[in-house]
Structures are given as structure tokens and as C-alpha cells.
Write a protein that holds these residues in place. Sequence first.
Motif, PDB file in Angstrom:
ATOM      1  N   GLN A 429       0.837  -1.198   0.000  1.00  0.00           N
ATOM      2  CA  GLN A 429       0.000   0.000   0.000  1.00  0.00           C
ATOM      3  C   GLN A 429       0.869   1.245   0.000  1.00  0.00           C
ATOM      4  OE1 GLN A 429      -2.670  -0.142   3.369  1.00  0.00           O
ATOM      5  NE2 GLN A 429      -4.295  -1.132   2.176  1.00  0.00           N
ATOM      6  N   ILE A 431       0.213   5.528   0.788  1.00  0.00           N
ATOM      7  CA  ILE A 431      -0.689   6.614   1.167  1.00  0.00           C
ATOM      8  C   ILE A 431      -0.030   7.912   0.728  1.00  0.00           C
ATOM      9  CG2 ILE A 431      -1.764   7.840   3.085  1.00  0.00           C
ATOM     10  CD1 ILE A 431      -1.888   5.198   4.588  1.00  0.00           C
ATOM     11  N   SER A 465      -9.908   7.235  -0.648  1.00  0.00           N
ATOM     12  CA  SER A 465      -9.520   8.634  -0.447  1.00  0.00           C
ATOM     13  C   SER A 465     -10.286   9.203   0.739  1.00  0.00           C
ATOM     14  CB  SER A 465      -9.806   9.453  -1.714  1.00  0.00           C
ATOM     15  OG  SER A 465     -11.186   9.386  -2.058  1.00  0.00           O
ATOM     16  N   CYS A 471      -3.088  11.810   6.970  1.00  0.00           N
ATOM     17  CA  CYS A 471      -3.448  10.795   5.978  1.00  0.00           C
ATOM     18  C   CYS A 471      -3.137   9.376   6.431  1.00  0.00           C
ATOM     19  CB  CYS A 471      -2.713  11.071   4.665  1.00  0.00           C
ATOM     20  SG  CYS A 471      -3.250  12.575   3.816  1.00  0.00           S
ATOM     21  N   THR A 472      -2.223   9.202   7.385  1.00  0.00           N
ATOM     22  CA  THR A 472      -1.729   7.858   7.701  1.00  0.00           C
ATOM     23  C   THR A 472      -2.556   7.122   8.746  1.00  0.00           C
ATOM     24  OG1 THR A 472      -0.179   8.884   9.265  1.00  0.00           O
ATOM     25  CG2 THR A 472       0.647   8.362   7.056  1.00  0.00           C
ATOM     26  N   TRP A 477     -11.740   6.491   5.604  1.00  0.00           N
ATOM     27  CA  TRP A 477     -11.424   6.222   4.193  1.00  0.00           C
ATOM     28  C   TRP A 477     -12.697   5.855   3.436  1.00  0.00           C
ATOM     29  CZ3 TRP A 477      -7.007   7.591   2.069  1.00  0.00           C
ATOM     30  CH2 TRP A 477      -5.854   7.681   2.845  1.00  0.00           C
ATOM     31  N   CYS A 487      -6.187  13.051   0.647  1.00  0.00           N
ATOM     32  CA  CYS A 487      -5.389  11.841   0.898  1.00  0.00           C
ATOM     33  C   CYS A 487      -5.837  10.740  -0.056  1.00  0.00           C
ATOM     34  CB  CYS A 487      -5.571  11.356   2.338  1.00  0.00           C
ATOM     35  SG  CYS A 487      -5.238  12.592   3.605  1.00  0.00           S
ATOM     36  N   LYS A 489      -5.148   6.530  -0.895  1.00  0.00           N
ATOM     37  CA  LYS A 489      -4.529   5.254  -0.510  1.00  0.00           C
ATOM     38  C   LYS A 489      -4.738   4.244  -1.636  1.00  0.00           C
ATOM     39  CE  LYS A 489      -6.256   2.789   2.957  1.00  0.00           C
ATOM     40  NZ  LYS A 489      -6.487   2.323   4.356  1.00  0.00           N
TER      41      LYS A 489
END
Length: 573
Positions: A429, A431, A465, A471-472, A477, A487, A489
Motif C-alpha cells: 500500500q 498513502i 480517499s 493521511c496515515t 477512508w 489523501c 490510498k
Amino acid sequence: MNIFNRFIVTALLVLFTSKAFATSPIITKIERINVNTILVTFDQGIKPVSHFDVPIEGEFSVKLYTSTTYYLGSPNSLIVRTPTAVNPNDNGFATQWQWEEPTLTATDNDGLSEITINLNAYHSDFENDIGHSSLDYINTLNLIWQHDLSITSINTLDTNEGTNLEHTLIASDTAATFSIIENTSGLFSLSGANNATLSFDGTNTDYESTTKSYTVKIKATTGNDTNENTEQTLTVNIKDVTDTAPVIRRFTISQGVNQGRLIIKTDTSVTVYAEASGGSSYTWSSSDFSVIGSGAFVTFIPNADVGTRTIKLKVTIGDYSSERVLKLKLVESHPTDWKDKNNNGINDSKEIGRHNNELLVGENKKITSPINTRLLLGIMSEDTAHLTLAQMKKYRTDNNLSDNTEDTLTTGDIYNYVVENFSATATTQVIIELTSPIPANAILRKYSPATGWANFVINDNNIQSKTSNTCTDDTHWQTGLTTGATCLKLTIKDGSENDTDGDQNNGKGQVNGVVESTISIAIPAASNSNNNNNSGGGCVYNPNAPARFDMGFILLMTLSAYYLIRRRRCFNH
């Protein structure tokens, strides 16, 4: 002499006689009774007592030696041992005394069947019921002892997954016969003389399964008595065998004191080290340099033309192999402050405090991949993973490649990165902290150096998104591209359609534990025109739009035809 005097004289004579004819204790036997115990037998009972100012200690002084080697003590000294009584009487006297002797391990290791023992009790504080005992015993000690039946062969075995195993069972009595009394897996069997050959059927064992060991209980017997029967639980552990391609996890490049993929065209040699998950052979090759490979290392002189240059590595283990192409930027000179200790393609001064799984994206933004993976700058980028169309075109031009950077959609922000150091065929993944929010009607596009732009293949929520300053984290999401999101991902599988490394002949990336990715958040040309408040009127032709019949257009064409027919009639008159 009266009766009392006669009694006194008689008592003194008895006492004198007992003292005169009493004998000191004699050792009748010294024997080994088990793996580490020595037993001493006397002809009469003794016990340790104190005398004068010497405390009770109860010690033997002992030597064990052969004609060439002293295993305990030396020619001029004995070693003290403190024995314990075996079945002493109420007064503490015992005819047998024993002690644990660790030296017997060494005599067994040397395969001795007998040894000389010297036991001296002269300075000990042992006495019999008459008085102090002094003795000095030297004789041969038999190191072979009688004991209960036991299985002496090892009880833990290792074998590779998918492999059968044979093991010879051994008992302390060679006449023993073996049998299986517990075999839950059903994979064990016995054969041969006395059933002494144990077989394990490991054909279908798999280290990746939940079962990584198998047990069986074995019985050995020579008769019906308890000491003629014994049991042993034996375990077979399954070992992992590489059944997938090895992974080339990372490259470390150095040229003198400089490190990283930016190298200078000079006579100073470059050394590359490859870190792989395993491999019995390393094969290096390059069409740009004359390389000298030695296992995981390769060296070369960078005397090619400036531009992007490549070296290929193939790592092989058994029937499996993996390839990876290292892309290097060959330049005339480094920037004066250039340092790239972690070899990710970005000057260290621009990423202070960053981890190996983080990559700079524009000002104060980053791409993050899972812990223990590494992020590298894509070969087309410079200083940051935020790529521009101008940089893409320059890369193609500098390397004499045709320009395939134009897209049928309006290209938005572009991100160019590489994820490495994870298992082949696995997913990873990223991000991305976006440099600008996602616009309306956005479409995620991917770019392959081999084939150009195409839609990012969507499956299993692999695009998510959200709008957030962090964002982490794992919250909020949403699937797909959300308008205004900051953000993004992405979940990308190694060797999938969204992995763009390799030649892309099958439309997929290489299966090598590396994902290369160049993506853009694009919008259709029509959407871009409609969102431009300064544009004038007009029509937009979209070649990708589906065919349809517009009723207004049909009405307009009908009226035009009617008008032409009317005018023709007028001319005829």
C-alpha cells in the motif's frame, strides 16, 4: 579378690581385647551404578564424626585415571568428593556410600570401558563403631553398568517439507523390539529387523500449513518386566524449502564517498551491492557498462553516455529465479551538496527526519508505505515524487525514446515512486498526501514507460480517499476518488496490471517483490472545459464518449431539410 574387683578386671580385659583385635573398615567394592553415580561398599558400617577440633565433613579423596590420562585429580593430588549414605541405620552407620561423579561424562565420550580409581579416606573423618578409619583403595572401576531398558537414539528429527524420512531406532539392549503405540497423523510406520526402521511419509507436508511438526510414540521391549519396557515420544519438525522466486530487496550504490543512483561519468569505479532474500547464484549484465560481478557485488567504470543507464541482476535458487533492473542516472557532475546515504534518489538534506518507508512529495508532504518496506524515487523524478509532464518529456528525450506522455484526458498531478522489500506476489500500500485536492469527475490513470497512459485497474477497494490533515491513520477512508479529498490510498499487487515495472508484454509488472508506479489524477477534457469560467461558447468533441441520438439535433436536421425543400419550390415558380 572379691566379686566387685573380679567384675572390674573382666570388663577391662574385654575392652582391651576388643581394641586389640578390632579391624578398620575395608572397601569390598566400588562400582558405577548409573550414568553418573559411583557406589562404595564397605565390610562394615561407617559414618562421619568429629574428632579433636576437626568438624564433620564426610569426604573421600579420589583419583580417576588411565595409563596416559588423569580424568580426575593428578599424579600428586586427589579431588575431594562428599558421599551420601545408602540405607543408614538409626545411629547413622552405613555400609554403602555414593556420590555423583560428573567426570564420567568425559570417560563415556572417550569410549572407556574401565578406569583406575584411587580412593583415600585416611584424612577423612569417617569412623566405624570402634574408631577412626584409615584406608587407601586402588583398583579397576568397571564403567559398564546394568540398568533399565532405554531408547538411546535421538527423539527430534528435521526434514524438508514434502520429503520422506527414515530413522534407525536404537535401544540400550540390542535385542529390543520396537512398536508404535501412538500415531495420530498416520504418517509413521516401522519395518526391518526388530522393527528398528522408522519411516515418516512427508510427501504432502507443507511448511506454509498450520502443522509444522508431527509426533509418534515408540515402545521398546525385551520382556514383560517393567525394566524390560520403555517408551519414547519422537518429533519430526518440518523445514521450509524455498518454493517461490527469491526477492531482490534493495540495491546499495557507492562511487567513492558518494552514494545513491546519481553517479558521475568518470574513471572512478562504482560498486553495487544487492540484498536478496536468498539465492545460490547471482548473474549481472548490462548493455551500458562492462560489469564485473562477484556474488551479490558488481563493479564497473561509468564511461557511458550521460542519461539513464541500466544493470540487470538475476538471482537464482533451485528452480526459481527473479530479475530486477537497476536504473542509474549518469551525470557529468554532482550538485555540490549531494548526499544520498539511503539510496532513495533524494538529497539527504531535503528529507531530514524521514524514514525508509517515506518519500518527499512537494513541500511538507509525503508518500508512506508499510513499515519494513522501502520507497524510492521513480527514475523520471527529480528531488521529489511529484512529477511534471515536462520532466517526463525530458526523460524520454534524454534517453532517445519516443514521446508517449500525452494522454487523451487532461493530466493532473503526477506521482512517481517505487516500493521495494516485500514478498513476491504480495500486495503493498501507499498513502499519498496530495499536493492538491481531488477535482470533480476525477479518473485515476497509470503510466507505463513501455505502453503510455491507461486507466488504473479497479478491484477490491484498491482505491480509497479522504479529506484529512492526517493521511496515515485508518479512519474515514472512502472507496474511490472523493471530490475534495486530500489523501489517497492505493493497494497494488506485485506483478499486477497496476505494477508498471518490466517490459509490460503481458500488460503486467514483473513478479519480483518490487512495485513501480506512476499515477495521475486526471479529468475528462469535457469536464475541464465546463469547469473553466473564462472559456467562451462552443462544442467539445470527446472521442471516448458513447454514441447516442440527441432529439434536439434530429429536430434541427428535420427543420433544415424542410427549409431547403420550400426554397426549391420557390425557385421552380
